[in-house]
Design a protein around this motif. Structure first.
Motif, mmCIF file in Angstrom:
data_model
loop_
_atom_site.group_PDB
_atom_site.id
_atom_site.type_symbol
_atom_site.label_atom_id
_atom_site.label_comp_id
_atom_site.label_asym_id
_atom_site.label_seq_id
_atom_site.Cartn_x
_atom_site.Cartn_y
_atom_site.Cartn_z
ATOM 1 N N ALA A 65 0.834 -1.204 0.000
ATOM 2 C CA ALA A 65 0.000 0.000 0.000
ATOM 3 C C ALA A 65 0.869 1.254 0.000
ATOM 4 O O ALA A 65 0.583 2.233 -0.689
ATOM 5 N N LYS A 66 1.955 1.219 0.791
ATOM 6 C CA LYS A 66 2.862 2.361 0.868
ATOM 7 C C LYS A 66 3.541 2.585 -0.477
ATOM 8 O O LYS A 66 3.703 3.728 -0.931
ATOM 9 N N ASP A 126 2.362 1.715 -3.465
ATOM 10 C CA ASP A 126 1.370 2.243 -4.407
ATOM 11 C C ASP A 126 1.100 3.726 -4.145
ATOM 12 O O ASP A 126 0.973 4.519 -5.084
ATOM 13 N N GLU A 127 1.006 4.090 -2.860
ATOM 14 C CA GLU A 127 0.776 5.493 -2.505
ATOM 15 C C GLU A 127 1.946 6.358 -2.975
ATOM 16 O O GLU A 127 1.755 7.451 -3.522
ATOM 17 N N ALA A 182 1.939 6.786 -6.761
ATOM 18 C CA ALA A 182 0.902 7.738 -7.167
ATOM 19 C C ALA A 182 1.319 9.173 -6.854
ATOM 20 O O ALA A 182 1.132 10.088 -7.670
ATOM 21 N N ARG A 183 1.905 9.373 -5.665
ATOM 22 C CA ARG A 183 2.350 10.717 -5.292
ATOM 23 C C ARG A 183 3.482 11.187 -6.200
ATOM 24 O O ARG A 183 3.551 12.366 -6.579
#
Length: 235
Positions: free
Chosen positions: A151-152, A154-155, A158-159
């Motif tokens: 999740a980290k 992917d975040e 995206a950022r």
């Protein structure tokens, strides 16, 4: 791999501080990708080791159950032999009664041995069960940590893409500011105004010249009129 090594490794990985690792990384995304690969590999290794540990525990539990069952069985055989000996002794068949009593003693000895083996295995089984429980908990934490890592990652991706898009846009805006097309229009407009002013100046000059010419003609007309009147007087 010993169970202590397995347990220590699982615990260490489960307690890993992701944020601290990211703070130390020059390229967080690559760091996360590598962590995910390492975690996935470690989880696979840990699962295999834990499965082996659980398998050994189940074997010990089976052996313990067999010892308990054997103790019960030998106890039943000892009771049966003792009852048979009492029956034979009651019939006066002492030699046969002694033989069955001896069988009862052998059965009781086997019963004691089985009970001893069962009791000896119980602390080991309890300790191994505790280790398995901790390993299961550690594995669950590792899997949760792996989900957190993904999740980290992917975040972060995206950022990073968002930041890249924003930087691209800002660079474009800066380029527009530096090469503002309206400045060219302003210069062209200024040129047009100068040309218009120049034309107006020429028009004013042309008008002044015409006025002077008409005034000259008016003067010539007056002189002609004076001469004509003078001629009439003379006649």
């Amino acid at each position: 791999m010993s169970k202590q090594t397995i347990l220590g490794r699982v615990t260490q990985l489960a307690k890993a501080n992701i944020n601290a690792l990211l703070d130390q990384a020059e390229d967080p995304q690559k760091m996360l990708d590598q962590l995910i690969r390492d975690y996935a590999n470690n989880i696979a290794e840990a699962e295999e080791a834990v499965a082996t540990t659980i398998g050994n525990l189940r074997l010990m539990e089976q052996d313990h159950q067999e010892d308990v069952a054997a103790a019960k069985e030998w106890g039943g055989k000892a009771l049966a032999a003792s009852l048979k000996a009492d029956e034979l002794r009651g019939d006066g068949r002492t030699d046969e009664a002694d033989r069955f009593d001896n069988l009862a003693k052998v059965a009781l000895g086997r019963q004691l041995q089985s009970e001893k083996e069962a009791r000896t295995a119980e602390p080991t089984i309890a300790a191994q069960s505790e280790v398995v429980s901790k390993l299961r908990t550690g594995l669950d934490q590792m899997k949760a940590k792996l989900g957190e890592l993904r999740a980290k990652r992917d975040e972060l991706v995206a950022r990073a893409k968002s930041a890249e898009a924003q930087n691209t846009m800002m660079d474009a805006v800066k380029s527009i500011d530096v090469l503002d097309p309206t400045s060219e229009l302003n210069r062209f407009e200024e040129k047009v105004r100068r040309e218009e002013a120049r034309a107006m100046g020429k028009q004013e000059l042309a008008a002044s010249s015409l006025d002077a010419q008409f005034e000259e003609l008016d003067g010539l007309g007056d002189s002609a009129e004076v001469e004509a009147r003078l001629a009439a007087l003379k006649r």
